[in-house]
Design an enzyme around this catalytic site. Structure first.
Site, short mmCIF file in Angstrom:
data_model
loop_
_atom_site.label_atom_id
_atom_site.label_comp_id
_atom_site.label_asym_id
_atom_site.label_seq_id
_atom_site.Cartn_x
_atom_site.Cartn_y
_atom_site.Cartn_z
N LYS B 89 66.31 42.35 42.99
CA LYS B 89 65.02 42.69 43.59
C LYS B 89 64.94 42.31 45.07
O LYS B 89 64.27 42.98 45.85
CB LYS B 89 63.88 42.00 42.83
CG LYS B 89 63.75 42.47 41.38
CD LYS B 89 63.09 43.81 41.27
CE LYS B 89 62.96 44.28 39.82
NZ LYS B 89 62.49 45.67 39.72
N GLU B 111 53.32 44.12 42.99
CA GLU B 111 53.11 44.02 41.56
C GLU B 111 54.37 43.38 40.97
O GLU B 111 55.43 43.43 41.59
CB GLU B 111 52.91 45.41 40.95
CG GLU B 111 54.19 46.18 40.58
CD GLU B 111 55.09 46.53 41.76
OE1 GLU B 111 54.58 46.57 42.90
OE2 GLU B 111 56.30 46.73 41.56
N SER B 377 71.97 42.91 36.67
CA SER B 377 70.88 42.91 37.65
C SER B 377 70.24 41.54 37.88
O SER B 377 69.68 41.29 38.93
CB SER B 377 69.82 43.92 37.24
OG SER B 377 69.34 43.63 35.94
C1 LIG Z 1 66.76 41.31 36.29
C2 LIG Z 1 66.03 42.59 36.26
N1 LIG Z 1 66.68 43.72 35.97
C3 LIG Z 1 66.06 44.91 35.91
C4 LIG Z 1 64.70 45.03 36.13
C5 LIG Z 1 64.07 46.38 35.97
O1 LIG Z 1 63.68 46.98 37.16
P1 LIG Z 1 64.49 48.19 37.78
O2 LIG Z 1 64.63 49.22 36.72
O3 LIG Z 1 63.65 48.65 38.90
O4 LIG Z 1 65.80 47.70 38.23
C6 LIG Z 1 63.97 43.88 36.44
C7 LIG Z 1 62.52 43.98 36.69
O5 LIG Z 1 61.79 43.06 36.79
C8 LIG Z 1 64.64 42.65 36.51
O6 LIG Z 1 63.98 41.51 36.79
#
Ligand SMILES: Cc1ncc(COP(=O)(O)O)c(C=O)c1O
Lengths: 258, 396
Positions: B89, B111, B377
Site C-alpha cells: 500500500k 478510507e 502483498s
Molecule cells: C496485504 C494486503 N493485500 C491486499 C489487499 C487488497 O487490496 P488490493 O486488491 O488493492 O491490493 C490489502 C488491502 O487492504 C492488503 O492489506
C-alpha cells in the site's frame, strides 16, 4: 407535448417551493399521500427520491430514510406502480431523483419510457456526469420529453455552467455550498456571492437552490437569488415527528410559507 | 486489445468518472495534472529516493525452495511484505502524497479496510507533516485493532464508518462525502485501483514498480523477464494491478487474480466479485459489482478485511471480461491453510489477503520448469489474533 416543469416556471418565475422526499419512507405506500398532501399545502414542484444503498451525495438524514425505504421494499418498479394513476389526481410537476446504478439495472430506456408513461416530468441523477449524459443518454431523454436537471456548485467554473445550461431543460439545480445534503448551517456569505454571480450570467434556464434549505429564513433568502428553493432533509425529518402524515406535512409547509 | 486506460478514462467499457458535480472540480484538477506532475523530474527524484531509502525498495524476489519442492515448480515470492508498514500500500501513498503536496493540499483523507492503506497514509502524512483523517468501517476497527493503534500513534484521526455493512465500502462512502464537504484544501488518497478516473490509472502506475522490479529480478535469476504465471490477490485490485502492469502486453505470461470466496462463492457470504458481480457503478466507476436485481449494492464477506469489497477496479473488470486474466478464488479456510503452510515451509507469516494468492498454487497445475511469481502483498502481523484463535495457539 407539454412539460409541466416548463409551464410552472413560465407561470411562476419567483418563489417556487420545491420539496424532496424519499419514496417508500416512512412507509412503503406513502408515496401518493405525500404527493397529494404536499400539493394541497401549496408546494409547487416535487422531487421523488429513489432510494439507493450507497447515496454518496447525501448526508445522514437522507441516508437513513433511504435505508428504511429499501427495508420497506421500495424499488423503481414499485415506485412506477405507485405512480401509475397519479396524473388522474394531480398535475404538480414531478421529478425523479436518484443514483445511476439502480436506473442502469432497470434499463435506462425502459426507465425513461416508464417515467414518461406515468407522467414524470424530469430526472435528476447526480452521479451521471454531463458528458456521459450527452454521449449516451441525451437522445433518450429527449425522445421521452423528460427534463434533465443538472447540479451546479459554487466551485463550478463559468464555462461549465454555460455548457450545463445548454444541455439542460427544465431548471438548474444550484447546490448552495460544497456539501452533502442536510447541513443546516444556513447560507454562508460565500453562497450569496455565488448566487449573485449565477444570477448575473442570465442563463437560459431558471435556477432553483437546494442543499441546506431547511426553514422559512433560508427558503426566503434563497428565493431572493433564484426562482425558488428545494427543501429535502428538513422535510424528511419532519415526516418522522409524532402525528399523522397529513398533520406533519401541513405544519411543516406552513412553517415555511407563513 | 488495449489493457491501458484510454483518453476518456475507460478500460473497454469500464471506468470513467461517475461523480456528482460537487466532486467534478477535484477530480478534474487531478485528471488534468496527474500525468504531468508524475513525469516531472523532481517528482520522480523525490519518489525514487523515498521508495529506496524509506520504503526499502526494491523488495526482494525470493525463490521459495520448500514451497517449490512441495508444488514441484519454481515459486518466487515478491516480498511486498517487507516494505515499510508491511504491505504494498505504501508504494501508492508515497506517490499520492507527493502529488497532493504539489497540488497545494493541506488535509489528507483516506478510507481503509484492513488498515494497511490507512497506516500507509498516516505514515506518509507524518512524514510530510500533513493532517490525516482515515475512515474505517466500525467492524474493521474491531477486527484490525493493531492497525487502528498504529494510525493513532502516527497522529491520524480514525473515524468510524457506521453506515451500511460498516466495512470498506462504507468507509469509502464516508471518505467521498468528506471530500464533497471539503473540496478545496483536501486531497483524497484512494487505496486501490478503484474510484473515478484518474484514480485507477494513477494507483496502478504507482504500484507498477512491483512488476518493473520483478522483470529485472527474474532476468537476473532466471535469464528471462517473463514468468509463466503472476498470481495476486484482488480486493480493489491494486497489488494485482502493480504485479500485472508490465506484463499486460505479454500474452505468454498468465495473469491470475484471486478473489476472496469467503465461506464459498455461492454461500451468500463471499466477495468473489467477478463471478457474483454485474456491470454497474460503484464509487464513481463503471465496473463489476455485487448488487441486487434492483441495483442496490450488497454486502460482501471475507475473513480478510482487505478483500471485503463488493466491487473490483475497472482494469480488472476489463481483464476479466476480455479473458486476459484468469480469475480464481479462495475460501477463508483455504486462505488460512495457506497461511500456515507458508509459515511452516518458509518461515514467513503472510497477511490474510496475500494468503488467498498462495492458496491457488495447487490449482495452477504448474510444470516443473514453470516460473510462478506470487505477489506477497503484505505481512501477517495485523492478523495474528485471527491466526491465534483459528489455530488454537492461544490455548494454554
Ligand atoms: C496485504 C494486503 N493485500 C491486499 C489487499 C487488497 O487490496 P488490493 O486488491 O488493492 O491490493 C490489502 C488491502 O487492504 C492488503 O492489506
Amino acid at each position: 407535448m407539454k412539460n409541466r416543469i416548463k409551464s410552472l416556471f413560465a407561470q411562476k418565475p419567483k418563489g417556487i417551493l420545491s420539496v424532496y422526499f424519499t419514496a417508500g419512507f416512512p412507509n412503503l405506500n406513502d408515496t401518493e399521500s405525500v404527493i397529494l398532501e404536499l400539493e394541497k399545502n401549496g408546494v409547487d414542484l416535487l422531487e421523488i427520491g429513489m432510494p439507493f444503498s450507497d447515496p454518496l451525495a447525501d448526508g445522514p438524514t437522507i441516508q437513513a430514510s433511504s435505508t428504511v425505504a429499501l427495508k420497506n421494499g421500495m424499488t423503481i418498479s414499485k415506485l412506477f406502480e405507485q405512480l401509475q394513476d397519479i396524473r388522474q389526481k394531480t398535475q404538480i410537476p414531478l421529478v425523479l431523483m436518484g443514483y445511476l446504478n439502480p436506473v442502469m439495472q432497470y434499463g435506462v430506456e425502459r426507465f425513461c419510457q416508464k417515467a414518461a408513461e406515468v407522467g414524470v416530468d424530469g430526472i435528476i441523477l447526480p452521479d451521471l456526469p454531463l458528458h456521459q449524459y450527452v454521449e449516451e443518454f441525451k437522445e433518450l431523454f429527449e425522445k421521452y420529453n423528460l427534463s434533465k436537471v443538472f447540479l451546479i456548485t459554487p466551485q463550478t467554473p463559468e464555462a461549465r455552467i454555460r455548457e450545463i445550461d445548454s444541455h439542460s431543460n427544465g431548471f438548474i439545480y444550484m447546490v448552495s455550498s460544497a456539501s452533502t445534503t442536510g447541513k443546516t448551517v444556513g447560507l454562508a456569505e460565500q453562497s450569496q456571492v455565488y448566487f449573485q454571480r449565477v444570477a448575473g450570467m442570465q442563463l437560459q434556464h431558471p435556477g432553483v437552490i437546494g442543499f441546506g434549505i431547511h426553514d422559512k429564513g433560508t427558503f426566503e433568502a434563497a428565493c431572493k437569488h433564484a426562482s425558488g428553493a428545494i427543501i429535502g432533509s428538513a422535510f424528511v425529518k419532519a415526516l418522522q415527528r409524532e402525528g399523522s402524515l397529513s398533520e406533519n406535512i401541513k405544519s411543516f409547509i406552513e412553517s415555511i410559507k407563513n | 486489445m488495449s489493457y491501458h486506460v484510454n483518453e476518456k478514462g475507460f478500460y473497454g467499457k469500464f471506468g470513467g468518472a461517475y461523480v456528482p458535480e460537487m466532486l467534478y472540480p477535484n477530480v478534474e484538477e487531478l485528471r488534468q495534472n496527474y500525468l504531468r506532475i508524475i513525469q516531472e523530474p523532481d517528482f520522480q527524484q523525490e519518489l525514487q529516493a523515498l521508495l529506496k531509502d524509506y520504503v526499502g525498495r526494491p523488495s526482494p524476489l525470493y525463490f521459495a525452495p520448500r514451497l517449490s519442492q512441495k508444488y514441484n515448480t519454481k515459486v518466487y515470492l515478491k516480498r511486498e511484505d517487507l516494505n515499510h508498514t508491511g504491505a504494498h500500500k505504501i508504494n501508492n501513498t508515497i506517490g499520492q502524497v507527493l502529488l497532493a503536496k504539489r497540488l497545494g493540499k493541506k488535509r489528507i483523507i483516506a478510507e481503509t479496510g484492513a488498515g494497511q492503506h490507512g497506516v500507509a497514509t498516516a505514515t506518509v502524512c507524518a512524514l510530510m507533516g500533513l493532517e490525516c483523517i482515515v475512515y474505517m468501517g466500525e467492524i474493521d476497527i474491531e477486527r484490525q485493532a493493531p492497525n487502528v493503534a498504529r494510525m493513532k500513534m502516527l497522529g491520524a484521526q480514525v473515524v468510524a464508518a457506521i453506515s451500511g455493512s460498516k466495512t470498506l465500502k462504507d468507509a469509502t462512502n464516508e471518505a467521498i462525502r468528506d471530500w464533497i464537504n471539503n473540496p478545496e484544501d483536501t486531497y483524497y488518497i484512494i487505496g486501490s485501483v478503484v474510484g473515478p478516473h484518474p484514480y485507477p490509472d494513477m494507483v496502478a502506475r504507482f504500484q507498477a514498480v512491483i512488476s518493473e522490479e520483478i522483470r529485472a529480478q527474474l532476468r537476473e535469476k532466471e535469464g528471462t523477464e517473463l514468468p509463466t504465471f503472476v498470481v495476486a490477490c484482488v480486493g480493489g485490485g491494486s497489488n494485482a494491478a502493480g504485479a500485472f502492469y508490465h506484463y499486460l502486453d505479454e500474452p505468454e505470461v498468465q495473469l491470475v487474480a484471486v478473489e476472496a470466496a469467503g465461506k464459498g462463492v455461492h454461500s451468500g457470504e463471499s466477495a468473489a466479485t467477478s463471478i457474483l458481480g454485474k456491470d454497474g457503478i460503484i464509487h464513481g466507476s463503471r465496473t463489476l459489482l455485487m448488487q441486487t436485481e434492483d441495483g442496490q449494492i450488497t454486502e460482501p464477506y471475507s475473513i480478510s478485511a482487505g478483500l471485503d469489497y463488493p466491487g473490483v477496479g475497472p482494469l480488472h473488470a476489463h481483464l476479466f471480461e476480455s479473458g486476459r486474466a484468469h480469475f480464481e478464488n479462495a475460501t477463508d479456510e483455504e486462505a488460512l491453510q495457506a497461511v500456515l503452510e507458508l509459515t511452516r515451509l518458509e518461515g514467513i507469516i503472510p497477511a490474510l489477503e496475500s494468503a488467498h494468492a498462495l492458496a491457488v498454487l495447487e490449482r495452477l497445475k504448474a510444470k516443473p520448469d514453470d516460473i510462478v511469481v506470487i505477489n506477497l502483498s503484505g505481512r501477517g502481523d495485523k492478523d495474528l489474533s485471527t491466526y491465534l484463535k483459528h489455530f488454537h495457539f492461544d490455548e494454554k
